[in-house]
Design an enzyme around this catalytic site. Structure first.
Site, PDB file in Angstrom:
ATOM      1  CD  GLN A 113      34.551 -99.961  65.919  1.00 58.36           C
ATOM      2  OE1 GLN A 113      34.635-100.664  64.788  1.00 58.36           O
ATOM      3  NE2 GLN A 113      33.358 -99.341  66.104  1.00 58.36           N
ATOM      4  CD  GLU A 120      32.946 -96.389  61.228  1.00 55.87           C
ATOM      5  OE1 GLU A 120      33.778 -97.081  61.986  1.00 55.87           O
ATOM      6  OE2 GLU A 120      33.194 -96.429  59.998  1.00 55.87           O
ATOM      7  CG  ASP A 180      35.537 -96.117  65.047  1.00 51.39           C
ATOM      8  OD1 ASP A 180      36.125 -95.008  64.965  1.00 51.39           O
ATOM      9  OD2 ASP A 180      34.368 -96.211  65.470  1.00 51.39           O
ATOM     10  N   GLY A 182      34.379-102.856  40.423  1.00 48.99           N
ATOM     11  CA  GLY A 182      35.595-103.053  39.434  1.00 48.99           C
ATOM     12  C   GLY A 182      35.090-102.772  37.922  1.00 48.99           C
ATOM     13  N   GLY A 183      36.029-103.538  36.829  1.00 53.53           N
ATOM     14  CA  GLY A 183      35.529-103.411  35.555  1.00 53.53           C
ATOM     15  C   GLY A 183      34.606-104.417  35.057  1.00 53.53           C
TER      16      GLY A 183
HETATM   17  N1  COA Z   1      42.886 -90.531  83.735  1.00 53.10           N
HETATM   18  C1  COA Z   1      42.474 -89.238  83.879  1.00 53.10           C
HETATM   19  N2  COA Z   1      41.779 -88.605  82.849  1.00 53.10           N
HETATM   20  C2  COA Z   1      41.630 -89.571  81.631  1.00 53.10           C
HETATM   21  C3  COA Z   1      42.066 -90.675  81.665  1.00 53.10           C
HETATM   22  C4  COA Z   1      42.546 -91.404  82.643  1.00 53.10           C
HETATM   23  N3  COA Z   1      42.786 -92.617  82.859  1.00 53.10           N
HETATM   24  N4  COA Z   1      41.664 -91.376  80.463  1.00 53.10           N
HETATM   25  C5  COA Z   1      41.013 -90.218  79.624  1.00 53.10           C
HETATM   26  N5  COA Z   1      41.085 -89.119  80.481  1.00 53.10           N
HETATM   27  C6  COA Z   1      40.475 -87.687  80.115  1.00 53.10           C
HETATM   28  C7  COA Z   1      41.220 -87.254  79.119  1.00 53.10           C
HETATM   29  O1  COA Z   1      42.556 -86.740  79.150  1.00 53.10           O
HETATM   30  C8  COA Z   1      40.323 -85.969  78.685  1.00 53.10           C
HETATM   31  O2  COA Z   1      40.608 -84.762  79.394  1.00 53.10           O
HETATM   32  P1  COA Z   1      40.815 -83.599  78.848  1.00 53.10           P
HETATM   33  O3  COA Z   1      39.333 -83.336  78.183  1.00 53.10           O
HETATM   34  O4  COA Z   1      40.669 -82.627  80.027  1.00 53.10           O
HETATM   35  O5  COA Z   1      41.893 -83.221  78.010  1.00 53.10           O
HETATM   36  C9  COA Z   1      38.973 -86.666  79.016  1.00 53.10           C
HETATM   37  O6  COA Z   1      39.287 -88.022  79.813  1.00 53.10           O
HETATM   38  C10 COA Z   1      38.163 -87.107  77.907  1.00 53.10           C
HETATM   39  O7  COA Z   1      38.825 -87.716  76.723  1.00 53.10           O
HETATM   40  P2  COA Z   1      38.283 -87.723  75.233  1.00 53.10           P
HETATM   41  O8  COA Z   1      39.321 -88.350  74.226  1.00 53.10           O
HETATM   42  O9  COA Z   1      38.131 -86.151  74.893  1.00 53.10           O
HETATM   43  O10 COA Z   1      36.890 -88.446  75.159  1.00 53.10           O
HETATM   44  P3  COA Z   1      35.638 -88.047  74.696  1.00 53.10           P
HETATM   45  O11 COA Z   1      34.573 -89.116  75.313  1.00 53.10           O
HETATM   46  O12 COA Z   1      35.105 -86.621  75.092  1.00 53.10           O
HETATM   47  O13 COA Z   1      35.685 -87.922  73.156  1.00 53.10           O
HETATM   48  C11 COA Z   1      36.244 -88.998  70.972  1.00 53.10           C
HETATM   49  C12 COA Z   1      35.545 -89.212  72.430  1.00 53.10           C
HETATM   50  C13 COA Z   1      36.348 -90.670  70.576  1.00 53.10           C
HETATM   51  C14 COA Z   1      35.114 -88.484  70.395  1.00 53.10           C
HETATM   52  C15 COA Z   1      37.494 -88.728  71.084  1.00 53.10           C
HETATM   53  O14 COA Z   1      38.612 -89.473  72.035  1.00 53.10           O
HETATM   54  C16 COA Z   1      38.250 -88.570  69.747  1.00 53.10           C
HETATM   55  O15 COA Z   1      37.949 -87.492  68.953  1.00 53.10           O
HETATM   56  N6  COA Z   1      39.495 -89.374  69.735  1.00 53.10           N
HETATM   57  C17 COA Z   1      40.150 -89.396  68.192  1.00 53.10           C
HETATM   58  C18 COA Z   1      39.040 -89.848  67.116  1.00 53.10           C
HETATM   59  C19 COA Z   1      38.799 -91.406  67.495  1.00 53.10           C
HETATM   60  O16 COA Z   1      39.657 -92.161  67.740  1.00 53.10           O
HETATM   61  N7  COA Z   1      37.510 -91.457  67.140  1.00 53.10           N
HETATM   62  C20 COA Z   1      36.827 -92.659  67.075  1.00 53.10           C
HETATM   63  C21 COA Z   1      36.686 -93.438  68.353  1.00 53.10           C
HETATM   64  S1  COA Z   1      36.082 -94.913  68.280  1.00 53.10           S
END
Ligand code: COA
Length: 420
Positions: free
Chosen positions: A16, A138, A167, A246-247
């Site tokens: 998001q 979030e 988010d 607010g106030g």
């Molecule tokens: N091709 C190949 N690999 C890909 C890819 C693509 N097109 N797109 C994503 N990946 C891989 C990433 O490189 C990562 O690999 P790694 O763990 O080996 O480095 C893997 O997919 C997972 O990515 P990640 O961002 O860790 O996703 P997740 O589902 O595990 O975590 C979040 C999701 C949101 C918790 C995390 O991305 C995060 O903390 N983001 C920052 C904060 C944020 O925006 N949070 C709110 C989200 S609404």
């Protein structure tokens, strides 16, 4: 012409926070190219599914006005294509877990080598420090940003809010950072790194609560209900229920039909400037001059009594009648609108804040359109892309792949199944 026409966005965002930012950039006219994992795509495509085999509303409502390219950024040919995208684009936006982009081989240093004009914009849960490696969603951000500790009622636990301030709130902050960096690039010719932490964005939105934290050092917060109720303050900004931030004292009050309708309520602000009108409307004209009631500071320990009297009146009116009576008198009130009521509000459709969008897999659905209106850059809301819908188009039209070279990329398996 649209405000950001000609600006290309390499949209490496998911879920998001990042997608809300790139959707805004798309609405302002940028060409947003969403890079997604082949065969999988943004995880939200298949989350909270309501129509079988169709992209979810979670995905479609956050990814309008974008093109989708499938690309495995961990495969050698995929990295080559990603490098070409970095060369061609003006902005890279990402919200991967900390270090994910580095692990793919695309550090900030490497990105600057490829394209020194590129603006790289990132969302992470926390800024530099002890929590910088955490994955964050979030509600974690709402809690860590100070919002949850100040939301809810005094006698209940901390609460998260329905508005997605962690988010979507961070996406908005990042969007502002990106257009500011684009503006600066006009003068310097250089790109830069734009970073937003979800904790910081929530804290920014909760800054009035940090205001109250400091005011506590010099005495009780007199506009909080607990002051009038004689409940002592602790050492941290307390939960304030529905007290106005607010106030001017304000509360949520019952309206006619509250027994059946969970949203038959109004917000009512007893603004000092219209106190006399409030007294007349609720049938308490004597409060206009009575000692202890006439002046705002004197009323602070009587807010429960005053709002009970206002509620005796609001309970005889619908929330819309309260609005119709109070609005002409400049008494600030607001009906509690349900999502059902909002989704049927013709006024919001007329301004483009609510839109109906057609989608090949799911048919027509409702969405929130662009909430920011530019008089010289109109927004057309375009449905979200299917996974990999524009892979061929981006490879050939944006990156210039053709003939054997295009075939080599497609055959490498780096870009999923490609339809010409
Ligand atoms: N091709 C190949 N690999 C890909 C890819 C693509 N097109 N797109 C994503 N990946 C891989 C990433 O490189 C990562 O690999 P790694 O763990 O080996 O480095 C893997 O997919 C997972 O990515 P990640 O961002 O860790 O996703 P997740 O589902 O595990 O975590 C979040 C999701 C949101 C918790 C995390 O991305 C995060 O903390 N983001 C920052 C904060 C944020 O925006 N949070 C709110 C989200 S609404």
């Amino acid at each position: 012409m649209k405000a950001l026409e000609g600006i290309k966005i390499l949209d490496f965002t998911h879920v998001q926070s990042g997608p809300t930012c790139t959707q805004l950039l798309g609405w302002f006219g940028a060409d947003v190219i969403k890079v997604e994992r082949p065969g999988v795509g943004d995880a939200t495509r298949k989350q909270l599914i309501d129509v079988p085999d169709a992209d979810s509303l979670y995905f479609t409502m956050l990814n309008h006005n974008k093109r989708s390219i499938e690309l495995n950024s961990k495969n050698e040919t995929g990295k080559e294509v990603l490098t070409r995208l970095i060369e061609e684009c003006d902005v890279l936006v990402e919200n991967f877990a900390p270090g994910a982009l580095d692990r793919m081989g695309f550090t900030w240093e490497r990105i600057q080598e490829i394209n020194p004009k590129l603006i790289m914009a990132s969302i992470k849960g926390f800024g530099p420090g002890k929590y910088e490696d955490c994955k964050v969603y979030e509600n974690v951000a709402q809690c860590a940003g100070g919002s949850a500790s100040t939301t809810g009622f005094l006698d209940g636990p901390p609460l998260v809010t329905g508005a997605q301030i962690g988010d979507s709130g961070t996406g908005l902050h990042l969007c502002l950072g990106i257009v500011t960096a684009l503006f600066q690039r006009e003068k310097t010719g250089r790109g830069q790194k734009v970073s937003c932490a979800m904790q910081d964005s929530v804290l920014n939105l909760a800054r009035v609560k940090l205001r109250d934290q400091q005011r506590l050092a010099v005495g009780p917060l007199k506009e909080y209900s607990q002051f009038g109720e004689g409940v002592p303050f602790g050492d941290a900004t307390p939960r304030a229920g529905n007290d106005s931030g607010g106030g001017q004292p304000g509360r949520i009050l019952k309206c006619k039909g509250w027994e059946q309708d969970p949203n038959a309520y109004t917000y009512f602000i007893v603004q000092a400037a219209v106190w006399e009108k409030v007294c007349d409307v609720i049938g308490k004209p004597e409060w206009k001059t009575r000692e202890g009631y006439a002046k705002p500071p004197e009323r602070l320990d009587k807010l429960n009594e005053i709002f009970a009297a206002v509620e005796d009146w609001t309970k005889t009116k619908t929330k819309y009648e309260v609005m119709e009576i109070c609005n002409p008198l400049d008494i600030p009130v607001g009906p509690i609108l349900s999502m059902k009521e909002i989704s049927e509000d013709e006024g919001l459709f007329a301004t483009g804040t609510m839109v109906k969008v057609d989608h090949p897999e799911r048919g027509e659905y409702l969405s929130v359109g662009c909430p920011i209106k530019l008089s010289d850059s109109e927004v057309d809301v375009v449905r979200s892309p299917l996974l990999g819908e524009h892979t061929h188009e981006v490879l050939s039209d944006v990156l210039g792949y053709s003939g054997d070279d295009l075939k080599r990329v497609i055959d490498s398996g780096a870009v999923g199944e490609v339809k010409a």
